[in-house]
Design a protein around this motif. Structure first.
Motif, PDB file in Angstrom:
ATOM      1  N   PHE A  83       0.957  -1.044  -0.022  1.00  0.00           N
ATOM      2  CA  PHE A  83      -0.056  -0.128   0.086  1.00  0.00           C
ATOM      3  C   PHE A  83       0.795   1.285   0.138  1.00  0.00           C
ATOM      4  CE2 PHE A  83      -3.120  -3.070   1.177  1.00  0.00           C
ATOM      5  CZ  PHE A  83      -4.347  -2.460   0.999  1.00  0.00           C
ATOM      6  N   ASP A  84       0.448   2.327  -0.827  1.00  0.00           N
ATOM      7  CA  ASP A  84       0.873   3.540  -0.845  1.00  0.00           C
ATOM      8  C   ASP A  84       0.039   4.435  -0.166  1.00  0.00           C
ATOM      9  OD1 ASP A  84       2.166   6.134  -1.185  1.00  0.00           O
ATOM     10  OD2 ASP A  84       1.857   5.953  -3.422  1.00  0.00           O
ATOM     11  N   GLY A  85       0.163   4.638   1.138  1.00  0.00           N
ATOM     12  CA  GLY A  85      -1.303   5.158   2.001  1.00  0.00           C
ATOM     13  C   GLY A  85      -2.159   4.493   1.903  1.00  0.00           C
ATOM     14  N   THR A  86      -3.348   4.815   1.428  1.00  0.00           N
ATOM     15  CA  THR A  86      -4.504   3.753   1.536  1.00  0.00           C
ATOM     16  C   THR A  86      -4.786   3.160   0.341  1.00  0.00           C
ATOM     17  OG1 THR A  86      -5.923   5.679   1.070  1.00  0.00           O
ATOM     18  CG2 THR A  86      -5.547   5.381   3.403  1.00  0.00           C
ATOM     19  N   SER A  87      -3.769   3.308  -0.829  1.00  0.00           N
ATOM     20  CA  SER A  87      -3.879   2.944  -2.212  1.00  0.00           C
ATOM     21  C   SER A  87      -3.262   1.586  -2.295  1.00  0.00           C
ATOM     22  CB  SER A  87      -3.376   3.861  -3.105  1.00  0.00           C
ATOM     23  OG  SER A  87      -4.040   5.148  -3.039  1.00  0.00           O
ATOM     24  N   PRO A  88      -4.028   0.490  -2.703  1.00  0.00           N
ATOM     25  CA  PRO A  88      -3.248  -0.746  -2.652  1.00  0.00           C
ATOM     26  C   PRO A  88      -2.588  -0.721  -4.195  1.00  0.00           C
ATOM     27  CG  PRO A  88      -5.756  -1.004  -3.190  1.00  0.00           C
ATOM     28  CD  PRO A  88      -5.591   0.393  -2.959  1.00  0.00           C
TER      29      PRO A  88
END
Length: 166
Positions: A83-88
């Motif tokens: 994950f980059d922050g909340t983005s898978p």
């Protein structure tokens, strides 16, 4: 036309001359107890440091190694995603469900771009099966190279993998 090609080649060489990506594995992410049945548990943290780069950097995949200890089975770990922050970053067929210990490549759905001069933190999350026991450790592979390219130049850049100091 030759002058333009020469200038572009010089520009690409200039941009790439000092481009590096440092991948730092957070040693703290490997400690602590995880309850069986937990969902989306952070099991590793990575810092991608492009502060020494003149070009934006592109990653298409990241190689990891899974080590299993004290009776831990690979089936205890499912839906392993970066994950980059909340983005898978890896979904669908790119989700990793280990069937053995050893090297696992996390193929990203689309290239991850790290802006030149910036630092990005990624988290590796996994679901832990009910009844899970033993220990596991995810680490960035030091034997399978991380392929990283300059976005503008298209030229591979040097990647260094280190561990943070606890």
């Amino acid at each position: 036309m030759k002058t333009l090609a020469l200038l572009l080649a010089f520009y690409a060489t200039f941009l790439n001359a000092s481009d590096t990506l440092t991948v730092i594995q957070d040693e703290q992410s490997q400690t602590g107890n995880i309850l069986p049945g937990s969902v989306e548990v952070p099991v590793a943290f990575l810092t991608l440091d492009a502060s020494a780069s003149n070009d934006n950097l592109r990653l298409d995949s990241l190689p990891f190694v899974l080590e299993l200890k004290n009776g831990c089975l690979p089936s205890y770990l499912t839906t392993c995603q970066l994950f980059d922050g909340t983005s898978p970053l890896n979904t669908g067929v790119n989700i990793v469900n280990p069937n053995a210990s050893g090297g696992k490549t996390f193929t990203l759905d689309s290239p991850l771009v790290i802006a030149r001069g910036s630092v990005k933190t990624l988290r590796l999350l996994a679901n832990i099966a009910l009844g899970a026991h033993g220990e596991f450790v995810w680490t960035v592979s030091r034997t399978n190279p991380i392929v990283c390219m300059g976005v503008t130049t298209g030229v591979p850049v040097q990647v260094t993998v280190t561990n943070s100091t606890p």
